[in-house]
Design a protein around this motif. Sequence first.
Motif, mmCIF file in Angstrom:
data_model
loop_
_atom_site.group_PDB
_atom_site.id
_atom_site.type_symbol
_atom_site.label_atom_id
_atom_site.label_comp_id
_atom_site.label_asym_id
_atom_site.label_seq_id
_atom_site.Cartn_x
_atom_site.Cartn_y
_atom_site.Cartn_z
ATOM 1 N N ARG A 176 -23.158 -16.849 -19.544
ATOM 2 C CA ARG A 176 -22.686 -15.627 -20.479
ATOM 3 C C ARG A 176 -22.632 -16.145 -21.926
ATOM 4 N NH1 ARG A 176 -17.009 -16.466 -21.681
ATOM 5 N NH2 ARG A 176 -16.074 -18.162 -20.230
ATOM 6 N N SER A 177 -22.472 -15.100 -22.716
ATOM 7 C CA SER A 177 -22.563 -15.827 -24.361
ATOM 8 C C SER A 177 -21.312 -15.204 -24.884
ATOM 9 C CB SER A 177 -23.711 -15.074 -24.900
ATOM 10 O OG SER A 177 -23.703 -13.858 -25.111
ATOM 11 N N GLU A 178 -20.912 -16.104 -26.081
ATOM 12 C CA GLU A 178 -19.925 -15.881 -26.707
ATOM 13 C C GLU A 178 -20.136 -15.965 -28.336
ATOM 14 O OE1 GLU A 178 -16.031 -17.469 -25.731
ATOM 15 O OE2 GLU A 178 -15.909 -16.259 -24.017
ATOM 16 N N THR A 179 -19.422 -15.302 -29.357
ATOM 17 C CA THR A 179 -19.820 -15.590 -30.555
ATOM 18 C C THR A 179 -18.887 -16.326 -31.042
ATOM 19 O OG1 THR A 179 -21.317 -13.547 -30.822
ATOM 20 C CG2 THR A 179 -20.447 -14.696 -32.828
ATOM 21 N N VAL A 180 -19.287 -17.775 -31.742
ATOM 22 C CA VAL A 180 -18.275 -18.355 -32.597
ATOM 23 C C VAL A 180 -18.744 -18.992 -33.865
ATOM 24 C CG1 VAL A 180 -17.208 -20.808 -32.304
ATOM 25 C CG2 VAL A 180 -17.460 -19.471 -30.214
ATOM 26 N N ASN A 181 -17.970 -18.491 -34.647
ATOM 27 C CA ASN A 181 -18.354 -18.788 -36.240
ATOM 28 C C ASN A 181 -19.713 -18.089 -36.432
ATOM 29 O OD1 ASN A 181 -16.192 -20.257 -36.818
ATOM 30 N ND2 ASN A 181 -17.064 -22.198 -36.157
ATOM 31 N N ASP A 182 -19.848 -16.790 -35.979
ATOM 32 C CA ASP A 182 -21.177 -16.128 -36.279
ATOM 33 C C ASP A 182 -22.446 -16.685 -35.610
ATOM 34 O OD1 ASP A 182 -19.486 -14.284 -37.822
ATOM 35 O OD2 ASP A 182 -20.067 -15.416 -39.575
ATOM 36 N N SER A 183 -22.171 -17.597 -34.633
ATOM 37 C CA SER A 183 -23.313 -18.096 -34.066
ATOM 38 C C SER A 183 -22.917 -17.835 -32.426
ATOM 39 C CB SER A 183 -23.481 -19.504 -34.097
ATOM 40 O OG SER A 183 -23.825 -19.652 -35.269
ATOM 41 N N PRO A 184 -24.046 -17.779 -31.514
ATOM 42 C CA PRO A 184 -23.980 -17.596 -30.131
ATOM 43 C C PRO A 184 -23.735 -18.998 -29.499
ATOM 44 C CG PRO A 184 -26.157 -17.470 -30.695
ATOM 45 C CD PRO A 184 -25.386 -17.676 -31.972
ATOM 46 N N VAL A 185 -22.752 -19.094 -28.640
ATOM 47 C CA VAL A 185 -22.519 -19.970 -27.663
ATOM 48 C C VAL A 185 -22.745 -19.593 -26.166
ATOM 49 C CG1 VAL A 185 -20.629 -21.734 -26.998
ATOM 50 C CG2 VAL A 185 -20.849 -21.050 -29.295
ATOM 51 N N TYR A 186 -23.235 -20.342 -25.296
ATOM 52 C CA TYR A 186 -23.639 -20.126 -24.057
ATOM 53 C C TYR A 186 -22.639 -20.875 -23.083
ATOM 54 C CZ TYR A 186 -27.506 -18.288 -26.777
ATOM 55 O OH TYR A 186 -28.293 -17.495 -27.441
ATOM 56 N N ILE A 187 -22.081 -20.140 -22.162
ATOM 57 C CA ILE A 187 -21.055 -20.852 -21.221
ATOM 58 C C ILE A 187 -21.419 -20.444 -19.654
ATOM 59 C CG2 ILE A 187 -18.731 -20.823 -20.506
ATOM 60 C CD1 ILE A 187 -18.117 -19.552 -23.332
ATOM 61 N N ASN A 188 -21.640 -21.627 -19.037
ATOM 62 C CA ASN A 188 -21.960 -21.563 -17.530
ATOM 63 C C ASN A 188 -20.746 -21.299 -16.797
ATOM 64 O OD1 ASN A 188 -22.523 -22.159 -14.975
ATOM 65 N ND2 ASN A 188 -24.715 -22.784 -15.708
ATOM 66 N N ASP A 189 -20.452 -20.306 -16.303
ATOM 67 C CA ASP A 189 -18.964 -20.418 -15.746
ATOM 68 C C ASP A 189 -18.845 -20.911 -14.343
ATOM 69 O OD1 ASP A 189 -17.962 -18.325 -17.463
ATOM 70 O OD2 ASP A 189 -18.994 -16.385 -16.592
ATOM 71 N N VAL A 190 -19.822 -21.461 -13.802
ATOM 72 C CA VAL A 190 -19.898 -22.529 -12.667
ATOM 73 C C VAL A 190 -19.625 -23.761 -12.729
ATOM 74 C CG1 VAL A 190 -21.223 -23.310 -10.573
ATOM 75 C CG2 VAL A 190 -21.398 -20.844 -11.384
ATOM 76 N N THR A 191 -20.452 -24.414 -13.851
ATOM 77 C CA THR A 191 -20.365 -25.624 -14.166
ATOM 78 C C THR A 191 -19.348 -26.024 -15.379
ATOM 79 O OG1 THR A 191 -22.145 -25.760 -15.745
ATOM 80 C CG2 THR A 191 -22.657 -26.225 -13.491
ATOM 81 N N GLY A 192 -19.174 -25.007 -16.265
ATOM 82 C CA GLY A 192 -18.129 -25.056 -17.398
ATOM 83 C C GLY A 192 -18.949 -25.440 -18.515
ATOM 84 N N GLU A 193 -20.242 -25.767 -18.395
ATOM 85 C CA GLU A 193 -20.966 -26.157 -19.516
ATOM 86 C C GLU A 193 -20.893 -25.354 -20.696
ATOM 87 O OE1 GLU A 193 -25.639 -27.410 -20.496
ATOM 88 O OE2 GLU A 193 -25.180 -26.965 -18.586
ATOM 89 N N GLU A 194 -21.020 -25.769 -21.836
ATOM 90 C CA GLU A 194 -20.982 -24.780 -23.185
ATOM 91 C C GLU A 194 -22.312 -25.436 -24.046
ATOM 92 O OE1 GLU A 194 -17.503 -24.225 -25.251
ATOM 93 O OE2 GLU A 194 -16.250 -23.592 -23.517
ATOM 94 N N THR A 195 -23.230 -24.620 -24.517
ATOM 95 C CA THR A 195 -24.267 -25.108 -25.273
ATOM 96 C C THR A 195 -24.493 -24.011 -26.413
ATOM 97 O OG1 THR A 195 -26.563 -25.972 -25.304
ATOM 98 C CG2 THR A 195 -25.582 -24.312 -23.585
ATOM 99 N N SER A 196 -25.246 -24.493 -27.331
ATOM 100 C CA SER A 196 -25.698 -23.695 -28.533
ATOM 101 C C SER A 196 -27.126 -23.236 -28.240
ATOM 102 C CB SER A 196 -25.531 -24.214 -29.823
ATOM 103 O OG SER A 196 -26.239 -25.296 -29.995
ATOM 104 N N VAL A 197 -27.743 -24.110 -27.264
ATOM 105 C CA VAL A 197 -28.940 -23.759 -26.877
ATOM 106 C C VAL A 197 -29.219 -22.683 -25.883
ATOM 107 C CG1 VAL A 197 -31.058 -24.694 -26.119
ATOM 108 C CG2 VAL A 197 -29.721 -26.132 -27.353
#
Length: 248
Positions: free
Chosen positions: A21-42
């Motif tokens: 899923r994606s969230e917007t942080v400081n006007d930039s998208p951040v992608y979050i994996n709800d299973v592994t907890g990984e967060e990435t801007s890619v």
Amino acid sequence: SLLTTNHMSTLMNFPLPPPWRSETVNDSPVYINDVTGEETSVHPLEQYLSSFETKEVSNGVCTLSSTKESGKSSAQPAATGDDCLAFRCEWKELGLNGNVLSYGMNLCYFPGDKHFEITFDGVHASWVFSKIDGPYGPLDEDDLFLGAKVKVFDRHLTISTANAHICHMIDRKEKLLKKRRAWLQEKIETIGAIPVVKRNVQSAIKHISRADQKPGTANLRRLQNEISRLTEQMGELGLSHMISRMPN
């Protein structure tokens, strides 16, 4: 990387594959994996697409083809015409604001050289694949029907529609395959053996259900597998010499 700025702009229009899923942080998208907890801007699909070879064509459409299996590019120019078996997938997902978003994908299969061309609604790009996976492994013509499952960009989708000509073609082939299956079952039964694929029990209720079957929904791959099992049984029973007489 083979992904240009234009390709990444196209990528941003794609729905994320679960469980991302994606969230917007400081006007930039951040992608979050709800299973592994990984967060990435890619974008999660960027690494996947980086294993494809990219080819720009004159009208600005980008074409990608898999190089994993063959070790070389199998990119094809965009093609249209009667040689294309066209199917469509449609689905809905919840957006970040809880609104329902609709998506559509067109899948064209070219039986001649067995490649696929994919386009998405609202995305000015096409992707050409030498292989797409389904429940039984790499897809071919018999795996494509209404209700069939396909895997594209790590997303499992269901074929929802096709034109009347393709549905008629699927139904016509279903009739032939069922005729072959019944012929094999009959030959096996004539020597007192029980077919490994038993006949369907006919009843009034089942007859009504079968009559209501939607056009183009026949699982041809399952029928082909049943015929293969019956053909193998014919060989084991010493009836191989009869197989050439099977209806065609």
